[in-house]
Design a protein around this motif. Structure first.
Motif, PDB file in Angstrom:
ATOM      1  N   VAL A 139       0.838  -1.188   0.000  1.00 13.35           N
ATOM      2  CA  VAL A 139       0.000   0.000   0.000  1.00 13.35           C
ATOM      3  C   VAL A 139       0.875   1.241   0.000  1.00 13.35           C
ATOM      4  O   VAL A 139       1.957   1.263   0.587  1.00 13.35           O
ATOM      5  N   THR A 140       0.416   2.286  -0.694  1.00 15.57           N
ATOM      6  CA  THR A 140       1.109   3.575  -0.772  1.00 15.57           C
ATOM      7  C   THR A 140       0.134   4.675  -0.378  1.00 15.57           C
ATOM      8  O   THR A 140      -0.982   4.738  -0.902  1.00 15.57           O
ATOM      9  N   LEU A 161       3.810   3.243 -10.460  1.00 17.58           N
ATOM     10  CA  LEU A 161       3.254   2.017  -9.895  1.00 17.58           C
ATOM     11  C   LEU A 161       2.641   1.136 -10.984  1.00 17.58           C
ATOM     12  O   LEU A 161       2.761  -0.096 -10.951  1.00 17.58           O
ATOM     13  N   ASN A 162       1.987   1.757 -11.949  1.00 19.83           N
ATOM     14  CA  ASN A 162       1.395   0.986 -13.050  1.00 19.83           C
ATOM     15  C   ASN A 162       2.453   0.256 -13.872  1.00 19.83           C
ATOM     16  O   ASN A 162       2.153  -0.758 -14.506  1.00 19.83           O
ATOM     17  N   ASN A 163       3.688   0.755 -13.842  1.00 17.45           N
ATOM     18  CA  ASN A 163       4.762   0.100 -14.588  1.00 17.45           C
ATOM     19  C   ASN A 163       5.218  -1.207 -13.945  1.00 17.45           C
ATOM     20  O   ASN A 163       5.848  -2.031 -14.610  1.00 17.45           O
ATOM     21  N   VAL A 171      -2.768  -1.721 -10.163  1.00 14.39           N
ATOM     22  CA  VAL A 171      -2.928  -0.712  -9.128  1.00 14.39           C
ATOM     23  C   VAL A 171      -4.403  -0.364  -8.933  1.00 14.39           C
ATOM     24  O   VAL A 171      -5.132  -0.142  -9.903  1.00 14.39           O
ATOM     25  N   LYS A 172      -4.824  -0.310  -7.694  1.00 18.15           N
ATOM     26  CA  LYS A 172      -6.153   0.169  -7.328  1.00 18.15           C
ATOM     27  C   LYS A 172      -5.978   1.448  -6.526  1.00 18.15           C
ATOM     28  O   LYS A 172      -5.203   1.492  -5.566  1.00 18.15           O
ATOM     29  N   ILE A 195      -3.126   0.659  -3.828  1.00 18.12           N
ATOM     30  CA  ILE A 195      -2.766  -0.725  -3.497  1.00 18.12           C
ATOM     31  C   ILE A 195      -2.213  -1.351  -4.765  1.00 18.12           C
ATOM     32  O   ILE A 195      -2.895  -1.415  -5.789  1.00 18.12           O
ATOM     33  N   THR A 196      -0.960  -1.781  -4.710  1.00 21.41           N
ATOM     34  CA  THR A 196      -0.271  -2.312  -5.886  1.00 21.41           C
ATOM     35  C   THR A 196      -0.024  -3.808  -5.721  1.00 21.41           C
ATOM     36  O   THR A 196       0.448  -4.251  -4.675  1.00 21.41           O
ATOM     37  N   HIS A 197      -0.376  -4.555  -6.752  1.00 21.70           N
ATOM     38  CA  HIS A 197      -0.059  -5.984  -6.837  1.00 21.70           C
ATOM     39  C   HIS A 197       1.016  -6.139  -7.911  1.00 21.70           C
ATOM     40  O   HIS A 197       0.707  -6.168  -9.110  1.00 21.70           O
TER      41      HIS A 197
END
Length: 365
Positions: free
Chosen positions: A189-190, A233-235, A239-240, A260-262
């Motif tokens: 999480v960020t 983050l998308n890279n 990401v949500k 929230i990044t997976h």
């Protein structure tokens, strides 16, 4: 809490930003299943700075000899041994006096900062840059008690993290509400903050919140801040996002977006940390050139990351904000503000004051 050093990451000269992060990855990888503590300072992220001198002030990651888990009620030793006398010293409460930060932050310091802000606004209006976070440094004639700053509970927010670091070359302590990476390489999480407003006596918090959310300057500043971190983050994964809520602290309101990044398969801890590293500048090269002109100091840990990595791969890294520093026997505070097209020298200088005065610092006992 990590005490002592079983090993350390030492960087003497690094040619590229990629090499910096690869060295960080190699150190983390080499010490898998260990507790790693430390900081990744802002200066190594500056692509114009090719040489890392006195690395202890720029990057310092280490494996601790002794690791203690601290809660409000107890201490548990997770690694190594600690004698009872040392443990008693760590937990012994001592009354010490707080420092009035207003008396440290004299008018000439604020005037100089406002002049720099004006020049940066002109650079933005001319199209040279889009935004840049400008810091200022407040020296203190008194030596700080950083342990007291570390344990002072002055943020009272669930995502705020306290930190205290000392390596013999530089020491700092604070409590930052900008928790940029907490989790692991499967999910983290960020909490990205941008946009600040001082609470005002007599005005209901609901009214202040509405004004804050409708302030075009704050909205624009927050939007420009989260674009780059969201793209980064998308890279590395899926990401949500939950965007532009209001974080309510005891003396401040902040614009607050949560991600929230997976991460994708094979993304490493160092990749996760690099994806959220806070530059506060766009475009990077011209913005860093202007920072070099207007900040007559090296930031060191300030505006970088500090935290820890556990043996199970869990990590927690916050941005180094709202902090007190001791470096080469001098004590000082640092604060900054994001300069955008909506800025004025008066507003941004006042914002740095609001942030500074939210820190609790104490005289050395």
């Amino acid at each position: 809490m990590g005490i002592g050093r079983a090993s350390s990451l030492e960087l003497s000269e690094i040619g590229t930003l990629d090499a910096v992060w690869e060295s960080i990855h190699q150190y983390i990888h080499t010490n898998t299943n260990e507790y790693i503590f430390g900081f990744i300072g802002f200066d190594p992220a500056n692509q114009l700075q090719k040489k890392i001198v006195t690395y202890q002030q720029k990057i310092d990651l280490f494996v601790a000899d002794i690791v203690i888990e601290c809660t409000a009620d107890s201490f548990t030793i997770l690694k190594g041994n600690l004698d009872s006398a040392t443990l008693d010293e760590l937990t012994d409460p001592v009354e010490i006096s707080a420092i009035d930060i207003c008396k440290l932050d004299h008018i000439e310091l604020r005037k100089h900062y406002a002049e720099s802000v004006l020049q940066l606004i002109n650079a933005i209006k001319s199209g040279f840059i889009e935004r840049v976070t400008l810091a200022r440094k407040i020296p203190s004639p008194c030596e700080f008690d950083l342990a007291a700053t570390f344990i002072a509970d002055y943020s009272q927010h669930e995502v705020a993290r306290s930190f205290y670091f000392s390596n013999g070359h530089i020491a700092f302590a604070g409590q930052s509400p900008e928790l940029l990476a907490e989790g692991n390489c499967q999910s983290f999480v960020t909490h990205k903050l941008s946009g600040t407003h001082e609470k005002q006596d007599g005005i209901p918090i609901a009214t202040l919140t509405r004004h804050f959310q409708n302030d075009s300057r704050i909205v624009a500043e927050h939007h420009s801040a989260i674009i780059s971190i969201e793209n980064s983050l998308n890279n590395i994964g899926q990401v949500k996002a939950t965007k532009f809520e209001v974080m309510k602290l005891p003396t401040l309101l902040h614009g607050w977006s949560q991600f929230i990044t997976h991460p994708n398969q094979h993304v490493r801890v160092a990749d996760c940390l690099r994806s959220i590293f806070p530059f506060g500048a766009n475009p990077l090269k011209p913005a860093f050139e202007l920072l070099a002109q207007h900040e007559n100091f090296q930031r060191g840990p300030y505006y970088g990351l500090t935290g820890c990595i556990q043996p199970d791969g869990q990590f927690s890294f916050t941005q180094v904000l709202r902090s007190a520093f001791i470096d080469k026997n001098s004590s000082y505070l640092m604060a900054g503000a994001a300069i955008t097209a909506h800025s004025t020298p008066e507003i941004e200088t006042a914002e740095t004051c609001t942030k500074l005065y939210s820190i609790q610092v104490f005289n050395k006992r």
